[in-house]
Design a protein around this motif. Structure first.
Motif, mmCIF file in Angstrom:
data_model
loop_
_atom_site.group_PDB
_atom_site.id
_atom_site.type_symbol
_atom_site.label_atom_id
_atom_site.label_comp_id
_atom_site.label_asym_id
_atom_site.label_seq_id
_atom_site.Cartn_x
_atom_site.Cartn_y
_atom_site.Cartn_z
ATOM 1 N N VAL A 61 0.861 -1.181 0.000
ATOM 2 C CA VAL A 61 0.000 0.000 0.000
ATOM 3 C C VAL A 61 0.902 1.237 0.000
ATOM 4 C CG1 VAL A 61 -1.690 1.320 1.333
ATOM 5 C CG2 VAL A 61 -1.905 -1.161 1.169
ATOM 6 N N GLY A 62 0.658 2.137 -0.942
ATOM 7 C CA GLY A 62 1.397 3.401 -0.978
ATOM 8 C C GLY A 62 0.760 4.361 0.014
ATOM 9 N N ARG A 63 1.405 4.573 1.156
ATOM 10 C CA ARG A 63 0.792 5.385 2.214
ATOM 11 C C ARG A 63 1.855 6.324 2.780
ATOM 12 N NH1 ARG A 63 -3.800 4.760 1.456
ATOM 13 N NH2 ARG A 63 -3.131 6.756 0.697
ATOM 14 N N THR A 99 3.622 0.486 -5.567
ATOM 15 C CA THR A 99 2.395 1.282 -5.690
ATOM 16 C C THR A 99 2.799 2.747 -5.795
ATOM 17 O OG1 THR A 99 1.076 -0.324 -4.482
ATOM 18 C CG2 THR A 99 0.265 1.933 -4.506
ATOM 19 N N HIS A 101 1.963 6.724 -6.469
ATOM 20 C CA HIS A 101 1.036 7.861 -6.586
ATOM 21 C C HIS A 101 1.592 8.774 -7.665
ATOM 22 C CE1 HIS A 101 0.028 6.741 -2.367
ATOM 23 N NE2 HIS A 101 -1.170 7.086 -2.777
ATOM 24 N N TRP A 133 -6.043 10.039 -3.572
ATOM 25 C CA TRP A 133 -7.300 10.513 -2.970
ATOM 26 C C TRP A 133 -7.061 11.163 -1.608
ATOM 27 C CZ3 TRP A 133 -8.058 8.421 1.804
ATOM 28 C CH2 TRP A 133 -7.390 7.226 2.085
ATOM 29 N N HIS A 148 -11.405 15.212 -8.991
ATOM 30 C CA HIS A 148 -11.334 13.763 -9.172
ATOM 31 C C HIS A 148 -10.973 13.333 -10.604
ATOM 32 C CE1 HIS A 148 -12.792 9.658 -9.765
ATOM 33 N NE2 HIS A 148 -12.381 9.471 -8.534
ATOM 34 N N TYR A 152 -7.228 11.489 -13.198
ATOM 35 C CA TYR A 152 -7.026 10.430 -14.191
ATOM 36 C C TYR A 152 -6.462 10.982 -15.495
ATOM 37 C CZ TYR A 152 -8.833 6.963 -11.049
ATOM 38 O OH TYR A 152 -8.967 6.121 -9.974
ATOM 39 N N ALA A 201 -6.609 0.260 -9.747
ATOM 40 C CA ALA A 201 -7.746 -0.093 -8.893
ATOM 41 C C ALA A 201 -8.795 1.005 -8.823
ATOM 42 C CB ALA A 201 -7.244 -0.434 -7.489
ATOM 43 N N ASN A 203 -12.126 2.956 -8.987
ATOM 44 C CA ASN A 203 -13.444 2.407 -8.699
ATOM 45 C C ASN A 203 -14.542 3.231 -9.377
ATOM 46 O OD1 ASN A 203 -14.850 0.427 -7.306
ATOM 47 N ND2 ASN A 203 -15.414 1.880 -5.697
ATOM 48 N N SER A 204 -14.243 4.509 -9.629
ATOM 49 C CA SER A 204 -15.212 5.416 -10.274
ATOM 50 C C SER A 204 -15.255 5.105 -11.775
ATOM 51 C CB SER A 204 -14.727 6.852 -10.089
ATOM 52 O OG SER A 204 -13.432 6.975 -10.649
ATOM 53 N N PHE A 219 -8.601 -4.067 -10.639
ATOM 54 C CA PHE A 219 -9.148 -4.437 -9.332
ATOM 55 C C PHE A 219 -10.565 -3.908 -9.221
ATOM 56 C CE2 PHE A 219 -6.269 -6.458 -6.318
ATOM 57 C CZ PHE A 219 -5.142 -6.555 -7.104
HETATM 58 C C1 LIG Z 1 -6.286 -3.275 -4.434
HETATM 59 C C2 LIG Z 1 -6.245 -1.781 -4.236
HETATM 60 C C3 LIG Z 1 -5.065 -1.161 -3.927
HETATM 61 C C4 LIG Z 1 -5.008 0.212 -3.716
HETATM 62 N N1 LIG Z 1 -3.839 0.754 -3.316
HETATM 63 C C5 LIG Z 1 -3.816 2.059 -2.979
HETATM 64 C C6 LIG Z 1 -2.665 2.607 -2.398
HETATM 65 O O1 LIG Z 1 -1.717 1.893 -2.136
HETATM 66 N N2 LIG Z 1 -2.653 3.931 -2.103
HETATM 67 C C7 LIG Z 1 -3.728 4.735 -2.344
HETATM 68 O O2 LIG Z 1 -3.647 5.929 -2.053
HETATM 69 N N3 LIG Z 1 -4.855 4.227 -2.903
HETATM 70 C C8 LIG Z 1 -4.914 2.918 -3.203
HETATM 71 N N4 LIG Z 1 -6.063 2.379 -3.712
HETATM 72 C C9 LIG Z 1 -7.183 3.284 -4.055
HETATM 73 C C10 LIG Z 1 -7.417 3.337 -5.563
HETATM 74 O O3 LIG Z 1 -6.241 3.660 -6.264
HETATM 75 C C11 LIG Z 1 -8.495 4.365 -5.910
HETATM 76 O O4 LIG Z 1 -8.102 5.659 -5.556
HETATM 77 C C12 LIG Z 1 -9.784 4.030 -5.210
HETATM 78 O O5 LIG Z 1 -10.175 2.713 -5.516
HETATM 79 C C13 LIG Z 1 -10.895 5.014 -5.593
HETATM 80 O O6 LIG Z 1 -11.163 4.948 -6.966
HETATM 81 P P1 LIG Z 1 -11.435 6.242 -7.797
HETATM 82 O O7 LIG Z 1 -10.159 7.035 -7.751
HETATM 83 O O8 LIG Z 1 -11.717 5.761 -9.191
HETATM 84 O O9 LIG Z 1 -12.568 6.968 -7.165
HETATM 85 C C14 LIG Z 1 -6.158 1.001 -3.877
HETATM 86 C C15 LIG Z 1 -7.375 0.372 -4.191
HETATM 87 C C16 LIG Z 1 -7.423 -0.997 -4.335
HETATM 88 C C17 LIG Z 1 -8.748 -1.656 -4.624
#
Ligand SMILES: Cc1cc2nc3c(=O)[nH]c(=O)nc-3n(C[C@H](O)[C@H](O)[C@H](O)COP(=O)(O)O)c2cc1C
Length: 362
Positions: A61-63, A99, A101, A133, A148, A152, A201, A203-204, A219
């Protein structure tokens, strides 16, 4: 030398990787003393267990900030590209992702760092591309988070530069909306001259479209099992059929359902950090992450696994959950464990053999 196939291209119908072990607490917001200590030594031990146990991948996880509360999960975390380099050198066959950013790192610098990781792992490095995010993290870098959908657009341009650095042998200029670059060149190319595996990954709708255009593995979030087959086939169609579809989850399993219930109750209800869960739900909603509103309603799953899908049950039950996910079209899962070393033997010796018997793994 051509890029060799990795386990990610292997025959297992349901692939598995460990998720989040570069962060203190992993994915779990519990005060239970066995919570994950993300020292590098522990990361190396867990990586070797996963490698020898034939798992397909490790996903960090990139944190940059923790989730606060008493536990402050991810308050300590290793930067993922350098973490991947160390673990690629310490393992043999498992694929390891970084991961990234996109807003926080220049694409030319990142392209070279990723190429370096890829050579260390002889083609086992992969990129998880993240558009960002977390407002507080971006504020720390002094750049703020874009609107948002603009995130992308930025990721699109960022990735197009990286791919050119990885592919082109002559210097090129790039002038786009976000970058104006002259004489760009990076050598050597990734291992075998081919690009590392790319996962995304989002989701939007724009996030999914970005992933569908670029990623080898998309994902998706799992909410209701009932809706999943349709969601997965939509995603697959959107990607032109070529991408694998993965999900993220966390595994809590014990020999029997009763023992699992008791352990889950202890992790979440007796030792759970509800303050951290509140904070996590709030910052995700503020960041415009599409899962924010849903997260507010699912604090339990935030505590047990940062809101990823709970794969909780007896050994038989969790193997059956994986079978149902596979039947819905999901090709694999990145999973968190409460403790990636102590909990690994149950996964290796109990769950994987059951998955084999179900035809999910060979
Ligand atoms: C498997 C997985 C790994 C992700 N890893 C990270 C991460 O390491 N750091 C992070 O800031 N967001 C991470 N995310 C968040 C996504 O990159 C993305 O911002 C989030 O799913 C929201 O989607 P959206 O930007 O399309 O709204 C991860 C999400 C998933 C499902």
């Amino acid at each position: 030398m051509p890029r060799p196939p990795t386990r990610m291209q292997g025959p297992n119908r349901y692939k598995l990787g460990l998720f989040g072990m570069n962060c203190s607490g992993g994915l779990t917001m519990t005060q239970a003393p066995e919570r994950w200590d993300a020292s590098f030594e522990n990361n190396r031990t867990a990586a070797r267990l996963a490698d020898e146990g034939a798992l397909e991948f490790l996903l960090p996880v990139g944190r940059w900030h923790g989730y606060k509360g008493e536990t402050d999960t991810a308050g300590e975390s290793f930067e993922t590209l350098t973490w991947a380099c160390g673990l690629l050198a310490a393992t043999r066959e498992i694929s390891i992702f970084g991961t990234v950013h996109v807003a926080l790192i220049n694409p030319i610098c990142a392209a070279k760092q990723m190429m370096t990781a890829d050579h260390i792992g002889q083609g086992r490095f992969g990129l998880n591309i993240v558009s960002g995010w977390n407002i507080g993290e971006h504020d720390m870098f002094g750049i703020g988070v874009r609107d948002h959908d603009k995130r992308y657009d930025y990721a699109e341009e960022w990735l197009s530069i990286v791919k050119r650095v990885w592919s082109e042998d002559e210097p090129f200029d790039h002038k786009g909306e976000y970058f104006d670059l002259k004489g760009v060149l990076g050598k050597p190319k990734p291992w075998g001259g081919e690009w590392p595996l790319l996962i995304s990954a989002g989701n939007s709708a724009p996030g999914r479209a970005f992933a569908a255009r670029h990623a080898d593995c998309l994902f998706t979030s799992v909410r209701e099992m009932e809706d999943l087959p349709e969601k997965v086939s939509d995603l697959r169609r959107q990607s032109g059929g070529g991408a694998a579809i993965f999900a993220s989850g966390h595994l809590i399993c014990r020999p029997t359902a009763k023992e699992t219930d008791e352990y889950y109750h202890y992790i979440v209800h007796e030792m759970g950090d509800w303050e951290a869960a509140d904070y996590t739900a709030e910052i995700r909603a503020r960041g415009g992450s599409s899962s924010g509103a849903r997260l507010a309603q699912m604090k339990e799953a935030i505590i047990s696994g940062t809101g990823t899908y709970p794969v909780v049950g007896s050994y038989d039950e969790v193997a059956e959950t994986f079978r149902r996910l596979s039947e819905a079209g999901v090709d694999g899962m990145a999973i968190g464990l409460v403790n990636y070393i102590d909990d690994f033997p149950a996964l290796r010796d109990e769950v994987l053999p059951r998955m084999q018997r179900l035809g999910l793994r060979v």
